[in-house]
Structures are given as C-alpha cells and as structure tokens.
Write a protein that holds these residues in place. Structure first.
Motif, short mmCIF file in Angstrom:
data_model
loop_
_atom_site.label_atom_id
_atom_site.label_comp_id
_atom_site.label_asym_id
_atom_site.label_seq_id
_atom_site.Cartn_x
_atom_site.Cartn_y
_atom_site.Cartn_z
N LEU A 181 0.68 -1.21 -0.05
CA LEU A 181 0.10 0.04 -0.02
C LEU A 181 0.78 1.18 -0.11
O LEU A 181 0.62 2.22 -0.66
CB LEU A 181 -0.89 0.02 1.10
CG LEU A 181 -1.68 1.27 1.65
CD1 LEU A 181 -2.51 1.56 0.39
CD2 LEU A 181 -2.45 1.20 2.75
N ALA A 182 1.84 1.06 0.80
CA ALA A 182 2.78 2.58 0.71
C ALA A 182 3.58 2.70 -0.52
O ALA A 182 3.66 3.85 -0.93
CB ALA A 182 3.89 2.34 1.93
N ARG A 183 3.81 1.78 -1.29
CA ARG A 183 4.62 1.92 -2.17
C ARG A 183 3.71 2.65 -3.32
O ARG A 183 4.12 3.39 -4.15
CB ARG A 183 5.09 0.49 -2.89
CG ARG A 183 6.26 -0.01 -2.05
CD ARG A 183 7.16 -0.94 -2.76
NE ARG A 183 6.17 -2.21 -2.99
CZ ARG A 183 6.05 -3.24 -2.05
NH1 ARG A 183 7.02 -3.15 -1.06
NH2 ARG A 183 5.25 -4.36 -2.15
N ALA A 184 2.35 2.03 -3.37
CA ALA A 184 1.47 2.52 -4.44
C ALA A 184 0.87 3.93 -4.26
O ALA A 184 0.68 4.64 -5.19
CB ALA A 184 0.35 1.53 -4.39
N LEU A 185 0.58 4.12 -3.02
CA LEU A 185 -0.38 5.24 -2.44
C LEU A 185 0.44 6.13 -1.49
O LEU A 185 -0.18 7.14 -1.02
CB LEU A 185 -1.67 4.88 -2.05
CG LEU A 185 -2.72 4.01 -3.03
CD1 LEU A 185 -3.89 3.73 -2.33
CD2 LEU A 185 -2.69 4.88 -4.35
N GLY A 186 1.30 5.82 -0.98
CA GLY A 186 1.90 6.56 0.04
C GLY A 186 1.13 6.29 1.44
O GLY A 186 0.58 5.25 1.70
N GLN A 187 0.84 7.52 2.08
CA GLN A 187 0.19 7.39 3.41
C GLN A 187 -1.31 7.75 3.26
O GLN A 187 -1.45 9.01 2.98
CB GLN A 187 0.82 8.42 4.48
CG GLN A 187 0.07 8.55 5.79
CD GLN A 187 0.50 7.25 6.57
OE1 GLN A 187 1.13 6.28 6.19
NE2 GLN A 187 -0.10 7.15 7.68
N PRO A 188 -2.24 6.95 3.35
CA PRO A 188 -3.52 7.35 2.84
C PRO A 188 -4.14 8.52 3.98
O PRO A 188 -3.79 8.47 5.17
CB PRO A 188 -4.40 6.13 3.24
CG PRO A 188 -3.45 5.06 3.01
CD PRO A 188 -2.28 5.61 3.52
N PRO A 189 -5.24 9.48 3.70
CA PRO A 189 -5.45 10.36 4.56
C PRO A 189 -6.43 10.01 5.77
O PRO A 189 -6.85 8.57 5.39
CB PRO A 189 -6.39 11.18 3.54
CG PRO A 189 -6.83 10.62 2.60
CD PRO A 189 -5.69 9.39 2.41
N ALA A 190 -6.36 10.53 6.72
CA ALA A 190 -7.49 10.02 7.92
C ALA A 190 -8.75 10.09 7.49
O ALA A 190 -9.22 10.98 6.72
CB ALA A 190 -6.96 10.96 8.96
#
Length: 358
Positions: A181-190
């Motif tokens: 997930l981190a590789r594809a989208l980084g840090q998802p928003p809260a």
C-alpha cells in the motif's frame, strides 16, 4: 455401528493431514474461513492444505490463518474453472494421493464435479456437500439453493466434529500488505472512505452516479477501487463526483487492497469480493444486494455491516424470472438493484460514520 451419512458428527481419529477443496474467488474463500477455522480448532495438530488456485497461493502463503499451505490446481472443469474440457490430470491426483490425507473436505458446490475429484485423493474419510444426483462422500449434507454459504460450510465442518467459533471471517493484514500500500499510494489520509462500484455480474452493479452522490455526501476523502477490467466503472464514479476522489485501478495486489481497506473508516460497495475483504479486515461496510444473493452471500451481522436489499425478481428488460435457480439466465445485463435509492444507502453510511466519530 451407525452408517456414515448426513447425521454423522464424530471427530475422526488420528488426523494429521487435511485437504479442503475451495478453488474460486476471494469472496468465496472468505465466506469459507469460519469453517476452515473450525476445522483447525477441531484438529489443532493437523496440517490443513487448501486445494485452490494461484491467487490463493500468492495471498495465503505466509499469512496467519487456518491454512498451512496451498496447492494451486490447474484448470479442472467444475473444480478450478468453469470452462469445459479440462480433466483432472492423473499425475496431479497421484501427487495429492502421495500426501496421504486423512480427511478431505469438499466445500466447493453441489459435488457433480468436485466429489469425484475429492474421492480421487484417496483420503481415509471424505466429507462435504451433495446435490441430488452427485456422487456420495463418506459424510455429507444436502446442497440446497438459497442457503448462506458460511452456514453451509459450517454444516460440513460439523460433519467431522468441528464446531464454529464465529460467523464472520477475519483476515490478518501483514507488514508486506502495508508495504504494498505504501509503495502504491503513500500515506492514505485520515477518515478515508472507499467506494467499490464493480461486481463480476453486471446485474449486481448499482449505478455509478449513485455511488458518486453518496460519496459526495460523506464529506470525507474518498478512494474508488477496482480491477483493470473495472476502470470505466471507477472513472465513472470519480468523474460524476463533485469533490475530488482518488482512483485506484489495478495498482494494488490483494494484500495491498486489504491494507487500504484496513485504513478506511467505511467501504461502500456492491455484492462483491472486495466487500468481503473489507469486512474481514475489520472495516464497516454498506453494500447493495440483490435479494437472492443476500441469502447466500450477505453479511451475517448488522452492527458494522449494512446490506441494502433490492427486491427486483424479474429482468427489468424482458421480465424473465430471476428467483428460480433452475431457470435459464436471460441474455440481458441491466442492473437488478436500481430500486435501492441513494437515500437508503446514504442513511446507513451516515449512521456508521457517525458511530465511528463518537
């Protein structure tokens, strides 16, 4: 001594190796997890081998859960593919016989094709489902229409002394999933809300503009998920929304999708495998179901999962009846769930999100 049959419930003695046949898609697997866990509790010293497909091997290898290893089956008609003309290779069956399974469990349909395959494994005891006319196993329960799949599979587990410990499946999210997930989208928003507008059967799809309207009403950051084949549906939602949304099309593996849903406060979907995946990682869901599918595949609890039910019982174009499982399917793909309104879905979405904010 009582003859084996539908009412046999005793534990099998000295079970060290168990084979379970369940070789289809993610939602189908997840509905079988409570039965797999029940088998593992009943036979804690046994190695449980899932007879599945390549995606099962990729997703389950190294993942905590009831499955110890996966045998990825080649295409076998009625077992691992719907395509006709694929017979089970004798060399495969021989390799499986060499594993010397003590117990082989069939939770893969009515048994027309799957029961003969399971019997070829040479297990000491076979157990599973049996539709009228299908080959018998040592222990079996009738396969009937309009029976929830999770409950159906727990009945099979009970045939060999396995008792359920819960109805809703759970799947562990791993560090590798979160890294994907981190590789594809980084840090998802809260506060993220996910929308999944796809479904394998077009008749189970709620209109994309309605998903967009509900997503806008949340006031939350929104991610819209789908496979590469569902790109038009994903972009249909994104383009119909008044607020920006993040499309995620084929960018994540199944584990990465599980990690994304784990980070969401809610997933809004059709009756589809990703809805099951979201629930299995502990995320609340709101989903649109056709009435017949709800009976067989809907969530079994309502605290965190809210199905909205369409009561359409005939094809919206030609009027062909849809509630007789033996009836031939008409050729039309119009949505059968359009009678579920935006307000109906939005009410449940708001209730679950409000609960999460308390």
């Amino acid at each position: 001594m009582k003859a084996p049959g539908p009412d046999t419930r005793a534990l099998i003695g000295d079970v060290r190796r168990i084979a379970v046949l369940r070789a289809n898609a993610i939602g189908d697997y997840l509905m079988a997890v409570p039965a797999l866990e029940a088998l593992k509790r009943a036979y804690p010293g046994a190695r449980l081998t899932l007879l599945g497909t390549a995606w099962h091997a990729a997703f389950l290898t190294g993942r905590p859960g009831p499955v110890d290893d996966v045998v990825a089956l080649p295409p076998i008609s009625g077992v691992s593919t719907r395509e006709p003309g694929h017979r089970a290779p004798e060399e495969l069956c021989e390799r499986l016989r060499q594993r010397e399974f003590d117990l082989a469990v069939q939770i893969h349909g009515g048994g027309r094709f799957s029961n003969p395959f399971v019997r070829r494994l040479g297990a000491r005891v076979t157990a599973g489902l049996r539709a009228p006319g299908a080959e018998r196993l040592d222990r079996w329960v009738p396969y009937t229409d309009y029976h929830h799949e999770t409950l159906r599979f727990l009945q099979v587990a009970a045939l060999v002394g396995a008792v359920d410990g819960g109805l809703e499946p759970r799947v562990a999210v791993t560090a590798a999933d979160r890294a994907d997930l981190a590789r594809a989208l980084g840090q998802p928003p809260a506060g993220l809300v996910a929308v999944h507008p796809g479904a394998t059967d077009p008749r189970r799809r709620w209109p994309v503009e309605r998903f967009a309207e509900v997503a806008d009403q949340t006031g939350r950051p929104v991610v819209v998920t789908g496979t590469r084949e569902e790109q038009d549906l994903v972009m249909g939602v994104v383009e119909a929304m008044r607020r920006p949304a993040i499309p995620v099309v084929g960018a994540l593996g199944l584990g990465g999708l599980a990690a994304l849903y784990e980070r969401c406060d809610l997933v809004i979907a059709n009756d589809t495998g990703p809805r099951h995946l979201a629930a299995a990682v502990g995320t609340p869901t709101v989903a649109v179901y056709w009435c017949g599918n709800l009976i067989q595949a809907g969530p079994l609890s309502r605290t965190a999962h809210r199905p909205l039910i369409s009561w359409t019982t005939a094809c919206p174009r030609c009027g062909a009846a849809g509630v007789d499982p033996a009836a031939e399917r008409c050729p039309h793909d119009e949505s059968w769930v359009r009678d579920v309104t935006v307000d109906m879905v939005a009410e449940q979405v708001d209730d679950l999100l409000t609960k999460g904010d308390r």
